[in-house]
Design a protein around this motif. Structure first.
Motif, PDB file in Angstrom:
ATOM      1  N   ASP A 389      -8.900  12.988  -5.581  1.00 28.35           N
ATOM      2  CA  ASP A 389      -9.554  14.289  -5.707  1.00 28.35           C
ATOM      3  C   ASP A 389      -9.414  14.845  -7.114  1.00 28.35           C
ATOM      4  O   ASP A 389     -10.340  15.471  -7.650  1.00 28.35           O
ATOM      5  CB  ASP A 389      -8.962  15.283  -4.692  1.00 28.35           C
ATOM      6  N   THR A 390      -8.233  14.627  -7.724  1.00 27.96           N
ATOM      7  CA  THR A 390      -7.995  15.144  -9.075  1.00 27.96           C
ATOM      8  C   THR A 390      -8.048  14.052 -10.130  1.00 27.96           C
ATOM      9  O   THR A 390      -7.928  14.349 -11.322  1.00 27.96           O
ATOM     10  CB  THR A 390      -6.623  15.826  -9.134  1.00 27.96           C
ATOM     11  N   ASP A 391      -8.206  12.790  -9.692  1.00 28.53           N
ATOM     12  CA  ASP A 391      -8.223  11.641 -10.606  1.00 28.53           C
ATOM     13  C   ASP A 391      -6.974  11.645 -11.485  1.00 28.53           C
ATOM     14  O   ASP A 391      -7.050  11.477 -12.703  1.00 28.53           O
ATOM     15  CB  ASP A 391      -9.495  11.651 -11.459  1.00 28.53           C
ATOM     16  N   THR A 392      -5.822  11.832 -10.851  1.00 25.10           N
ATOM     17  CA  THR A 392      -4.566  11.905 -11.595  1.00 25.10           C
ATOM     18  C   THR A 392      -3.509  11.001 -10.969  1.00 25.10           C
ATOM     19  O   THR A 392      -3.553  10.694  -9.777  1.00 25.10           O
ATOM     20  CB  THR A 392      -4.015  13.339 -11.622  1.00 25.10           C
ATOM     21  N   TRP A 393      -2.571  10.614 -11.821  1.00 28.32           N
ATOM     22  CA  TRP A 393      -1.455   9.763 -11.411  1.00 28.32           C
ATOM     23  C   TRP A 393      -0.142  10.534 -11.490  1.00 28.32           C
ATOM     24  O   TRP A 393       0.056  11.352 -12.389  1.00 28.32           O
ATOM     25  CB  TRP A 393      -1.341   8.548 -12.330  1.00 28.32           C
ATOM     26  N   THR A 394       0.768  10.229 -10.574  1.00 29.12           N
ATOM     27  CA  THR A 394       2.141  10.735 -10.592  1.00 29.12           C
ATOM     28  C   THR A 394       3.074   9.541 -10.482  1.00 29.12           C
ATOM     29  O   THR A 394       2.926   8.714  -9.569  1.00 29.12           O
ATOM     30  CB  THR A 394       2.404  11.699  -9.421  1.00 29.12           C
ATOM     31  N   VAL A 395       4.037   9.448 -11.394  1.00 31.10           N
ATOM     32  CA  VAL A 395       4.964   8.327 -11.408  1.00 31.10           C
ATOM     33  C   VAL A 395       5.894   8.412 -10.198  1.00 31.10           C
ATOM     34  O   VAL A 395       6.365   9.502  -9.835  1.00 31.10           O
ATOM     35  CB  VAL A 395       5.788   8.327 -12.711  1.00 31.10           C
ATOM     36  N   THR A 396       6.163   7.263  -9.569  1.00 36.21           N
ATOM     37  CA  THR A 396       7.132   7.235  -8.466  1.00 36.21           C
ATOM     38  C   THR A 396       8.543   7.082  -9.041  1.00 36.21           C
ATOM     39  O   THR A 396       8.747   6.397 -10.047  1.00 36.21           O
ATOM     40  CB  THR A 396       6.850   6.069  -7.493  1.00 36.21           C
ATOM     41  N   SER A 397       9.475   7.709  -8.375  1.00 30.11           N
ATOM     42  CA  SER A 397      10.861   7.666  -8.833  1.00 30.11           C
ATOM     43  C   SER A 397      11.411   6.250  -8.760  1.00 30.11           C
ATOM     44  O   SER A 397      11.055   5.461  -7.871  1.00 30.11           O
ATOM     45  CB  SER A 397      11.711   8.584  -7.957  1.00 30.11           C
ATOM     46  N   THR A 398      12.320   5.945  -9.697  1.00 28.79           N
ATOM     47  CA  THR A 398      13.045   4.676  -9.624  1.00 28.79           C
ATOM     48  C   THR A 398      14.488   4.887  -9.176  1.00 28.79           C
ATOM     49  O   THR A 398      15.236   3.903  -9.024  1.00 28.79           O
ATOM     50  CB  THR A 398      13.050   3.961 -10.992  1.00 28.79           C
ATOM     51  N   ASP A 399      14.875   6.133  -8.951  1.00 31.99           N
ATOM     52  CA  ASP A 399      16.227   6.402  -8.457  1.00 31.99           C
ATOM     53  C   ASP A 399      16.389   5.816  -7.052  1.00 31.99           C
ATOM     54  O   ASP A 399      15.627   6.144  -6.139  1.00 31.99           O
ATOM     55  CB  ASP A 399      16.501   7.914  -8.411  1.00 31.99           C
ATOM     56  N   SER A 400      17.377   4.966  -6.900  1.00 36.78           N
ATOM     57  CA  SER A 400      17.667   4.309  -5.621  1.00 36.78           C
ATOM     58  C   SER A 400      16.519   3.436  -5.128  1.00 36.78           C
ATOM     59  O   SER A 400      16.522   3.011  -3.960  1.00 36.78           O
ATOM     60  CB  SER A 400      18.017   5.343  -4.542  1.00 36.78           C
ATOM     61  N   ALA A 401      15.529   3.160  -5.998  1.00 33.93           N
ATOM     62  CA  ALA A 401      14.414   2.291  -5.598  1.00 33.93           C
ATOM     63  C   ALA A 401      14.917   0.866  -5.411  1.00 33.93           C
ATOM     64  O   ALA A 401      15.924   0.464  -6.024  1.00 33.93           O
ATOM     65  CB  ALA A 401      13.309   2.323  -6.635  1.00 33.93           C
ATOM     66  N   PRO A 402      14.254   0.101  -4.571  1.00 40.00           N
ATOM     67  CA  PRO A 402      14.631  -1.314  -4.441  1.00 40.00           C
ATOM     68  C   PRO A 402      14.523  -2.017  -5.790  1.00 40.00           C
ATOM     69  O   PRO A 402      13.827  -1.561  -6.707  1.00 40.00           O
ATOM     70  CB  PRO A 402      13.604  -1.866  -3.451  1.00 40.00           C
ATOM     71  N   ILE A 403      15.231  -3.115  -5.927  1.00 38.43           N
ATOM     72  CA  ILE A 403      15.142  -3.917  -7.129  1.00 38.43           C
ATOM     73  C   ILE A 403      13.697  -4.381  -7.319  1.00 38.43           C
ATOM     74  O   ILE A 403      12.949  -4.581  -6.361  1.00 38.43           O
ATOM     75  CB  ILE A 403      16.111  -5.121  -7.033  1.00 38.43           C
ATOM     76  N   GLY A 404      13.264  -4.520  -8.573  1.00 38.96           N
ATOM     77  CA  GLY A 404      11.902  -4.948  -8.858  1.00 38.96           C
ATOM     78  C   GLY A 404      11.577  -6.272  -8.193  1.00 38.96           C
ATOM     79  O   GLY A 404      12.443  -7.147  -8.067  1.00 38.96           O
ATOM     80  N   ARG A 405      10.312  -6.443  -7.812  1.00 36.16           N
ATOM     81  CA  ARG A 405       9.940  -7.639  -7.054  1.00 36.16           C
ATOM     82  C   ARG A 405       8.438  -7.876  -7.061  1.00 36.16           C
ATOM     83  O   ARG A 405       7.649  -6.993  -7.415  1.00 36.16           O
ATOM     84  CB  ARG A 405      10.416  -7.509  -5.613  1.00 36.16           C
ATOM     85  N   GLU A 406       8.058  -9.052  -6.646  1.00 35.43           N
ATOM     86  CA  GLU A 406       6.665  -9.454  -6.434  1.00 35.43           C
ATOM     87  C   GLU A 406       6.596 -10.217  -5.118  1.00 35.43           C
ATOM     88  O   GLU A 406       7.620 -10.618  -4.561  1.00 35.43           O
ATOM     89  CB  GLU A 406       6.176 -10.341  -7.583  1.00 35.43           C
ATOM     90  N   PHE A 407       5.376 -10.399  -4.607  1.00 38.13           N
ATOM     91  CA  PHE A 407       5.142 -11.132  -3.355  1.00 38.13           C
ATOM     92  C   PHE A 407       5.875 -10.493  -2.176  1.00 38.13           C
ATOM     93  O   PHE A 407       6.281 -11.182  -1.237  1.00 38.13           O
ATOM     94  CB  PHE A 407       5.535 -12.608  -3.485  1.00 38.13           C
ATOM     95  N   HIS A 408       6.036  -9.186  -2.225  1.00 36.26           N
ATOM     96  CA  HIS A 408       6.633  -8.419  -1.142  1.00 36.26           C
ATOM     97  C   HIS A 408       5.509  -7.869  -0.266  1.00 36.26           C
ATOM     98  O   HIS A 408       4.324  -8.156  -0.489  1.00 36.26           O
ATOM     99  CB  HIS A 408       7.478  -7.282  -1.705  1.00 36.26           C
ATOM    100  N   THR A 409       5.861  -7.090   0.741  1.00 34.51           N
ATOM    101  CA  THR A 409       4.872  -6.415   1.579  1.00 34.51           C
ATOM    102  C   THR A 409       5.141  -4.915   1.562  1.00 34.51           C
ATOM    103  O   THR A 409       6.251  -4.468   1.240  1.00 34.51           O
ATOM    104  CB  THR A 409       4.922  -6.924   3.026  1.00 34.51           C
ATOM    105  N   ALA A 410       4.129  -4.146   1.913  1.00 34.92           N
ATOM    106  CA  ALA A 410       4.263  -2.694   2.009  1.00 34.92           C
ATOM    107  C   ALA A 410       3.376  -2.198   3.136  1.00 34.92           C
ATOM    108  O   ALA A 410       2.233  -2.669   3.296  1.00 34.92           O
ATOM    109  CB  ALA A 410       3.879  -2.020   0.695  1.00 34.92           C
ATOM    110  N   VAL A 411       3.893  -1.240   3.917  1.00 38.01           N
ATOM    111  CA  VAL A 411       3.104  -0.596   4.973  1.00 38.01           C
ATOM    112  C   VAL A 411       3.297   0.911   4.858  1.00 38.01           C
ATOM    113  O   VAL A 411       4.291   1.390   4.278  1.00 38.01           O
ATOM    114  CB  VAL A 411       3.513  -1.074   6.385  1.00 38.01           C
TER     115      VAL A 411
END
Length: 971
Positions: A389-411
């Motif tokens: 609606d606003t064509d804007t991005w907000t960064v997601t926090s990395t505090d306590s975020a899982p370790i970086g990864r690829e080939f994972h899943t998300a729901v």
């Protein structure tokens, strides 16, 4: 009258005159066509190519780095001026230097040299000349912008060697490296790389690549092989031609073949977009299962071509984001509105860094992207929330975020995004995860107690209360999984009783009560591309297999969506184990779990050498040979021009896969008979297909003619008569048979006074006789003889050769009601080369009348011809160098020709089919890239040579069975 084939090249004479043999497929190519015969070019099978005009023996040549950069500049100049970019700019073309630096050009060259050298040094798999030739052929055959590809060829001087090295090699090397990187972690790795001490190491190549550094771009001697430049065409969709208005209308067609694309469900349509077919794509299509029809998505303002991106549905728009274009990881995207068929680019301000192998979910108001791998080969734990609606991005926090990864899943659960599994920053498999709450911009780790084992390339679905993960790999293939309850932060293992085979690269959807997994890949002693699956019911913790009856071919890299009643699977690819090449797919299917049944989507797959009949309301196509030599087919479809829709026909009890067979329409059934397959088998089998019941019944083989292909068949009103062709032992029989579908019985046709045996001739039914004419006799002799067969008396009468057209092979013929009109086909050189001349045969007077050559289409073979009731329409075909999208309407009343329009005509092609509906001619399928294409050097004028000694043709050598190779690993 008969003529012998004479060949210009001594090496060809030796091969064919002293023990050289040829298969039915090669017989098609060993022809010089009328208008093209001032220069003799023979597209021989690879085993028979030993030099000749325009083909040089392999030499060692060197393309310096600077030369390659100059060719890359020429390529970029053409691409900068392409119509797509011009539409996006809305301003004059800028200079290349203003948009791309010299350093960027050099980086592109260095990248593909690095990939090519990595294949040789790291995996010991050098790119071969055969692979580069196949890549050029693929480009020519499947390009969606033939004009641009022709310009690229011209920019590289139409030099097959330069095009192979500077256009085909970059695409092929990048694709093969991706394929090799997808393999088992230690497959093919050198000892110094394998020794890296990382448990669960997945990508040692990345470490080796950094270690190798600049040594990867050194220029080596290059094998300069006998490449040929293919003719540029398009994929084999079809068209409807109306002679009353001289206009064309395209037939409904699916998007081009691809994998690593995205697919979403809108509530009424599936939208697929992007992906790769060896090149990156920014095209797509909307599939409506209610009408079983496709509509292309606009490319105006569409995002740049890419694969390995993500897509979500907002309720009114599809948002695509990220991915790779082969050179860069992207942080761009766009919103597609299917209501207006329009794109809006998404902002990059504060957007996450470019990446691939990430995930994306839709929250109801925002798209959340997270994780993936970036250009520095770093697995990241960053992400962003995009508000359309606003064509804007907000960064997601990395505090306590899982370790970086690829080939994972998300729901998405309705309030949280749950990510799990994948390959982490240390390139180890993981069974960790996290729950992200966008309202608080906070993360909570998921429990590891009783969690499934570490893995990647698995699937996950949300049931409304639980996440179900299943399958994937931890270095071995898995058929295990677990259910995660975010409320209690707890895991429960799912049953392995009756579970599908372990696999990776599969898909999974949630139906509301079951999880359905399908497709994918695993390897043991051989490779398995799966068309199996299973339905998992968490209520009973039990599995039920999905039916394989009428299921799609095995694949991975495909997509799957749930419509509310059906799962729709589309696209993907499989790997040819003998050629070490990917075959991309544009086929799909709808699976109904209530009935455990499959229905194919959209038009049949691309093919040539198939058959087509007109039923009165529908065109039925069946069989043939898949493009790219992807296999013989026993599939088909029914096309309704009134609705522009396709309906797949059943393969249950269908004849075995084949091409060069025949088909006739009886008034209620299509009868298929005979043909040939890629393993060298001719057939005496067939089948009767009833479109009303969508069912097959095999034809009897008792007293059937001997197995054969390249024969003819006609329908008399009560019987099918087959005759001629080439048989199992390389003979050209003058035998045939009459088949009665009422009694399912055969009666042999008499050979008394029958014409000489032949193949690739024509046959028509006059109302009381079958008339056969022309073709190739034993010893590659072409003829202009023929015969009239009366089934009532089982007797033959020869047709006159007085004033008959010149001897030829593969002409077309139609019956007007009083005459047979034969036209086109392959004849011999030197002159006369007159296959643009035809003839009208009157059986009442046993006499021929030549058709006018004024305004006639150019000479050709492998074209089609239909009779409208007053005119013969010929269209398409090739002259062994170029395919045509031209044609002509011939009026026997005025002995005159009128050209068919090329505006909106289908792409040039040969070996297609055509039927007449009563108002329109429908052409479909065929081979768009035909013949050897332009030669690097001119061919000399042919001179007469001795006629080769006829030799019998043996059974073609069967293809080698695929050799198992290690499994792929992720792209």
């Amino acid at each position: 009258m008969k003529k012998k084939f004479t060949f210009r090249s001594a090496s060809v004479r030796c091969n064919l005159g002293e023990g050289g043999f040829i298969s039915p497929r090669a017989l098609v190519g060993l022809l010089c066509v009328a208008a093209a015969c001032s220069i003799l070019t023979l597209p021989l099978p690879a085993v028979l190519r030993s030099g000749g005009p325009g083909v040089s023996h392999a030499t060692i040549s060197r393309l310096t780095f600077d030369k390659r950069v100059s060719y890359q500049r020429a390529i970029e100049e053409v691409l900068l001026a392409s119509p797509d970019l011009a539409e996006e700019r809305h301003d004059p073309k800028p200079s290349l230097d203003s948009v791309m630096s010299q350093a960027q050009l050099e980086k592109k060259v260095a990248d593909y040299l690095r990939n090519s050298q990595a294949l040789e040094d790291y995996w010991q798999r050098s790119i071969t000349a055969e692979q580069l030739q196949a890549e050029m052929d693929r480009m020519a055959q499947h390009t969606k912008q033939p004009e641009v590809l022709r310009e690229l060829f011209e920019a590289l001087g139409n030099d097959p060697f330069v095009i192979a090295e500077c256009l085909a090699k970059p695409a092929l090397a990048e694709r093969l490296v991706r394929t090799m990187v997808r393999r088992q972690p230690k497959e093919g790795a050198r000892a110094d790389v394998v020794a890296y001490p990382t448990v669960g190491l997945v990508n040692p190549f990345q470490f080796w690549l950094r270690k190798a550094g600049k040594e990867m771009t050194k220029t080596r001697g290059t094998l300069k092989s006998s490449y040929t430049l293919p003719a540029v065409g398009e994929s084999s969709t079809g068209g409807r031609y109306n002679p009353s208005t001289d206009t064309w209308t395209a037939t409904n067609a699916a998007p081009s073949r691809r994998s690593d694309h995205t697919a979403i469900w809108t509530g009424s349509e599936m939208i697929v977009w992007g992906g790769s077919d060896g090149s990156y794509l920014n095209t797509g299509g909307r599939y409506n299962p209610a009408t079983d029809s496709w509509a292309a998505t606009s490319i105006i303002n569409a995002p740049a071509a890419r694969s390995l991106h993500t897509a979500v549905w907002t309720g009114s728009e599809m948002i695509t984001w990220g991915g790779t274009d082969g050179s860069n990881d992207l942080n761009t995207g766009a919103r597609y509105n299917p209501g207006t068929d329009s794109w809006t680019i998404t902002s990059t301000a504060s957007a996450p860094s470019g990446r691939r192998y990430h995930t994306a979910v839709w929250t109801g108001s925002e798209m959340i992207v997270w994780g993936g791998i970036d250009e520095s080969f770093s697995n990241t734990n960053t992400g962003g929330r995009y508000n359309p609606d606003t064509d804007t991005w907000t960064v997601t926090s990395t505090d306590s975020a899982p370790i970086g990864r690829e080939f994972h899943t998300a729901v998405w659960t309705g309030s949280e995004m749950i990510v799990w599994g994948g390959i982490d920053e240390s390139f180890s498999y993981t069974n960790t995860g996290g729950k992200y709450n966008p309202s608080t911009d906070s993360w909570t780790a998921t429990s590891m107690a009783s969690a499934p084992s570490s893995r990647a390339w698995h699937t996950a679905v949300w049931t409304g209360s639980e996440v179900i993960v299943w399958g994937g790999s931890d270095g071995t293939y898995l058929n295990t999984g677990g259910r995660y309850d975010p409320e209690t932060d707890s895991w429960i293992a799912i049953s392995t009783t009756n579970t599908p085979d372990a696999r990776e690269f599969h898909t999974a959807i949630w139906t509301g009560s079951e999880m359905i997994v399908w497709g994918g890949y695993f390897s043991d002693v051989s490779n398995h591309y799966l068309n199996t699956g299973g339905r998992y019911d968490p209520g009973t913790n039990s599995w039920a297999a999905t039916s394989i009856t009428e299921a799609l071919s095995g694949r991975y890299g495909h997509t799957a969506v749930w419509t509310g009643t059906e799962m729709i699977v589309w696209g993907g690819f499989f790997t040819d184990e003998t050629l070490f090449d990917d075959h991309y797919l544009n086929t799909g299917g709808r699976y109904d779990p209530a009935s455990d049944a499959w229905i194919a989507t959209g038009p049949p797959s691309d093919r040539l050498n198939h058959t087509a009949v007109w039923t009165g309301t529908e065109m039925i196509v069946w069989g043939g040979r898949g493009l790219d030599d992807s296999g013989d087919l026993n599939t088909g479809g029914r096309y309704n021009p009134g609705t522009d829709n396709w309906t797949a026909i059943t393969t249950t009890n269908a004849p075995s896969a084949r091409y060069y067979h025949t088909a006739v329409w009886t008034g209620s059934e299509m009868i298929i008979w005979g043909g040939f397959d890629n393993f060298g088998n001719n057939f005496d089998t067939g089948g009767r297909y009833n479109p009303s019941s969508d069912s097959w019944v095999a034809t009897s083989t008792t007293n059937a003619p001997s197995p054969r292909s390249l024969h003819t068949a006609v329908w008399t009103g009560t019987e099918m008569i087959v005759w001629g062709g080439t048989d199992e032992v390389g003979g050209y029989p003058n035998t045939g048979g009459r088949y009665s579908p009422i009694t399912d019985t055969w009666a042999a046709t008499s050979t008394t006074k029958a014409p000489d045996g032949r193949a690739r001739h024509t046959a028509v039914w006059s109302g009381n006789e079958m008339i056969v004419w022309g073709g190739a006799l034993s010893g590659f002799v072409v003829t202009n003889t023929g015969g009239r067969y009366n089934p009532v008396t089982d007797s033959w009468i020869a047709t006159s050769v007085t004033n008959a057209p010149s001897p030829r092979v593969a002409p077309t013929a139609v019956w007007t009601g009083s005459e047979m009109i034969a036209w086109g086909g392959g004849t011999l050189c030197p002159q006369p080369c007159d296959s643009y001349i035809g003839g009208r045969f009157n059986p009442g007077t046993d006499s021929w009348t030549a058709t006018s050559a004024t305004n006639a289409p150019s000479g050709r073979l492998d074209h089609t011809a239909v009779w409208t009731g007053s005119e013969m329409i010929v269209w398409g075909g090739d002259d062994n160098s170029n395919a045509f999208n031209t044609g002509g309407r011939y009026s026997p009343n005025t002995n005159s020709w009128t050209a068919t329009s090329t505006t909106n005509a289908p792409a040039a092609r040969s070996s297609h089919t055509a039927v007449w509906t009563g108002t329109q001619m429908i052409v479909w399928g065929g081979n768009a890239a035909t013949g050897p294409g332009p030669s690097a050097t001119p061919s000399p004028t042919p001179t007469p040579t001795a006629t080769p000694t006829p030799t019998a043709r043996p059974i073609p050598t069967p293809r080698a069975r695929p050799t198992p190779r290690p499994r792929p690993t992720p792209r």
